[in-house]
Design an enzyme around this catalytic site. Structure first.
Site, PDB file in Angstrom:
ATOM      1  N   LYS A  42       0.823  -1.197   0.000  1.00 13.14           N
ATOM      2  CA  LYS A  42       0.000   0.000   0.000  1.00 13.14           C
ATOM      3  C   LYS A  42       0.861   1.253   0.000  1.00 13.14           C
ATOM      4  O   LYS A  42       0.388   2.347  -0.217  1.00 13.14           O
ATOM      5  CB  LYS A  42      -0.892   0.031   1.250  1.00 13.14           C
ATOM      6  CG  LYS A  42      -1.811  -1.156   1.390  1.00 13.14           C
ATOM      7  CD  LYS A  42      -2.540  -1.073   2.757  1.00 13.14           C
ATOM      8  CE  LYS A  42      -3.332  -2.349   2.992  1.00 13.14           C
ATOM      9  NZ  LYS A  42      -3.758  -2.410   4.422  1.00 13.14           N
ATOM     10  N   ASP A 103      15.312  -0.722   0.545  1.00 10.92           N
ATOM     11  CA  ASP A 103      16.371  -0.859   1.543  1.00 10.92           C
ATOM     12  C   ASP A 103      17.459  -1.778   0.981  1.00 10.92           C
ATOM     13  O   ASP A 103      18.436  -1.315   0.431  1.00 10.92           O
ATOM     14  CB  ASP A 103      15.808  -1.445   2.843  1.00 10.92           C
ATOM     15  CG  ASP A 103      14.996  -0.430   3.635  1.00 10.92           C
ATOM     16  OD1 ASP A 103      14.647   0.617   3.076  1.00 10.92           O
ATOM     17  OD2 ASP A 103      14.711  -0.683   4.818  1.00 10.92           O
ATOM     18  N   LYS A 131      17.634   3.835   0.562  1.00 11.06           N
ATOM     19  CA  LYS A 131      18.617   3.900   1.657  1.00 11.06           C
ATOM     20  C   LYS A 131      19.894   3.213   1.178  1.00 11.06           C
ATOM     21  O   LYS A 131      20.045   2.001   1.365  1.00 11.06           O
ATOM     22  CB  LYS A 131      18.062   3.203   2.907  1.00 11.06           C
ATOM     23  CG  LYS A 131      16.761   3.830   3.418  1.00 11.06           C
ATOM     24  CD  LYS A 131      16.183   3.037   4.567  1.00 11.06           C
ATOM     25  CE  LYS A 131      14.775   3.481   4.910  1.00 11.06           C
ATOM     26  NZ  LYS A 131      14.124   2.587   5.881  1.00 11.06           N
ATOM     27  N   PHE A 152      13.973   4.135  10.006  1.00 14.02           N
ATOM     28  CA  PHE A 152      12.619   3.694   9.662  1.00 14.02           C
ATOM     29  C   PHE A 152      11.705   4.920   9.584  1.00 14.02           C
ATOM     30  O   PHE A 152      11.588   5.684  10.539  1.00 14.02           O
ATOM     31  CB  PHE A 152      12.072   2.696  10.681  1.00 14.02           C
ATOM     32  CG  PHE A 152      10.847   1.987  10.184  1.00 14.02           C
ATOM     33  CD1 PHE A 152      10.950   0.821   9.437  1.00 14.02           C
ATOM     34  CD2 PHE A 152       9.585   2.506  10.439  1.00 14.02           C
ATOM     35  CE1 PHE A 152       9.820   0.172   8.955  1.00 14.02           C
ATOM     36  CE2 PHE A 152       8.443   1.861   9.956  1.00 14.02           C
ATOM     37  CZ  PHE A 152       8.562   0.693   9.216  1.00 14.02           C
TER      38      PHE A 152
HETATM   39  P1  5GP Z   1      13.908  -4.324   0.753  1.00 20.54           P
HETATM   40  O1  5GP Z   1      13.418  -5.567   0.073  1.00 20.54           O
HETATM   41  O2  5GP Z   1      14.434  -3.299  -0.232  1.00 20.54           O
HETATM   42  O3  5GP Z   1      14.924  -4.624   1.825  1.00 20.54           O
HETATM   43  O4  5GP Z   1      12.687  -3.740   1.555  1.00 20.54           O
HETATM   44  C1  5GP Z   1      11.848  -2.822   1.011  1.00 20.54           C
HETATM   45  C2  5GP Z   1      10.479  -2.892   1.631  1.00 20.54           C
HETATM   46  O5  5GP Z   1      10.513  -2.814   3.070  1.00 20.54           O
HETATM   47  C3  5GP Z   1       9.665  -1.692   1.168  1.00 20.54           C
HETATM   48  O6  5GP Z   1       8.841  -2.082   0.095  1.00 20.54           O
HETATM   49  C4  5GP Z   1       8.856  -1.318   2.381  1.00 20.54           C
HETATM   50  O7  5GP Z   1       7.603  -1.946   2.321  1.00 20.54           O
HETATM   51  C5  5GP Z   1       9.598  -1.850   3.557  1.00 20.54           C
HETATM   52  N1  5GP Z   1      10.360  -0.760   4.210  1.00 20.54           N
HETATM   53  C6  5GP Z   1      11.689  -0.569   4.131  1.00 20.54           C
HETATM   54  N2  5GP Z   1      12.069   0.519   4.811  1.00 20.54           N
HETATM   55  C7  5GP Z   1      10.950   1.057   5.332  1.00 20.54           C
HETATM   56  C8  5GP Z   1      10.700   2.219   6.134  1.00 20.54           C
HETATM   57  O8  5GP Z   1      11.587   3.004   6.529  1.00 20.54           O
HETATM   58  N3  5GP Z   1       9.396   2.455   6.476  1.00 20.54           N
HETATM   59  C9  5GP Z   1       8.378   1.639   6.098  1.00 20.54           C
HETATM   60  N4  5GP Z   1       7.148   1.957   6.481  1.00 20.54           N
HETATM   61  N5  5GP Z   1       8.578   0.531   5.320  1.00 20.54           N
HETATM   62  C10 5GP Z   1       9.852   0.247   4.939  1.00 20.54           C
END
Ligand code: 5GP
Ligand code: MG
Length: 181
Positions: A42, A103, A131, A152
């Site tokens: 979402k 991330d 990030k 976060f």
């Molecule tokens: P990745 O697979 O790149 O490690 O994780 C990305 C996913 O983690 C994003 O689609 C998001 O849903 C969630 N996520 C990563 N960092 C944050 C953050 O700082 N805040 C929130 N609300 N969700 C995050």
């Protein structure tokens, strides 16, 4: 500002200006072509809706997908499951995947591969936040709103336990909230 939030990271105005800039870039890149925006539910709802309305010279359709990453707490495992398939037939389409934040890059890498395998004419990525310090895999992201520190964040679509998505700005979650969860 609610007690669970430490500070504003990006103001409503900063987001508005940057989204308008990205839309202008996307508009120039896709001018005269049909574009399928696929927002990742979402978190990317706000960005997808704002981008879609700001594109003036591109024929745009909106679609949605939803994924869930296996893994504990806030760490991504890279094992992704699609909870909602896009409604559209993607074969032959120019797709712009719209994500809230990346991330490790694992979720986007998986989604990119999934959409390419459906025979899209092209797949590019737009992410509001990135990030760089947390990146585990290189993902070619064409449009990045902001590179931010590894904290976060919530707001403008991003949640903490389904809260704060509707904030018009982006804020850092307070450390005491992490500590108790
Ligand atoms: P990745 O697979 O790149 O490690 O994780 C990305 C996913 O983690 C994003 O689609 C998001 O849903 C969630 N996520 C990563 N960092 C944050 C953050 O700082 N805040 C929130 N609300 N969700 C995050
Ligand atoms: Mg997400």
């Amino acid at each position: 500002m609610p007690d669970e939030l430490a500070r504003t990271l990006l103001s409503e105005q900063q987001i508005r200006v940057r989204v308008a800039d990205m839309a202008a870039e996307i508009d120039a890149d896709y001018a005269g072509r049909d574009l399928l925006l696929i927002g990742v539910l979402k978190g990317a709802v706000m960005l997808t809706a704002d981008l879609a309305r700001a594109l003036e010279h591109t024929n745009v359709e909106m679609d949605w997908t939803s994924v869930s990453s296996y893994g504990s707490g806030s760490t991504t495992s890279g094992v992704v499951r699609m909870l909602k398939e896009p409604d559209s037939d993607i074969a032959g389409r120019h797709v712009l995947l719209v994500e809230d934040t990346t991330d490790s890059g694992l979720t986007l890498a998986w989604l990119l591969e999934n959409l390419r395998a459906r025979g899209a004419a092209s797949v590019e990525i737009c992410t509001l936040l990135r990030k760089p310090e947390l990146a585990l895999v290189e993902v070619a992201v064409r449009y990045v709103g902001f590179d931010i520190p590894p904290e976060f964040v919530v707001g403008y679509g991003l949640d903490y336990a389904q809260r704060y998505r509707t904030l018009p700005y982006i804020a850092v979650l307070a450390p005491h909230v992490y500590a108790t969860s």
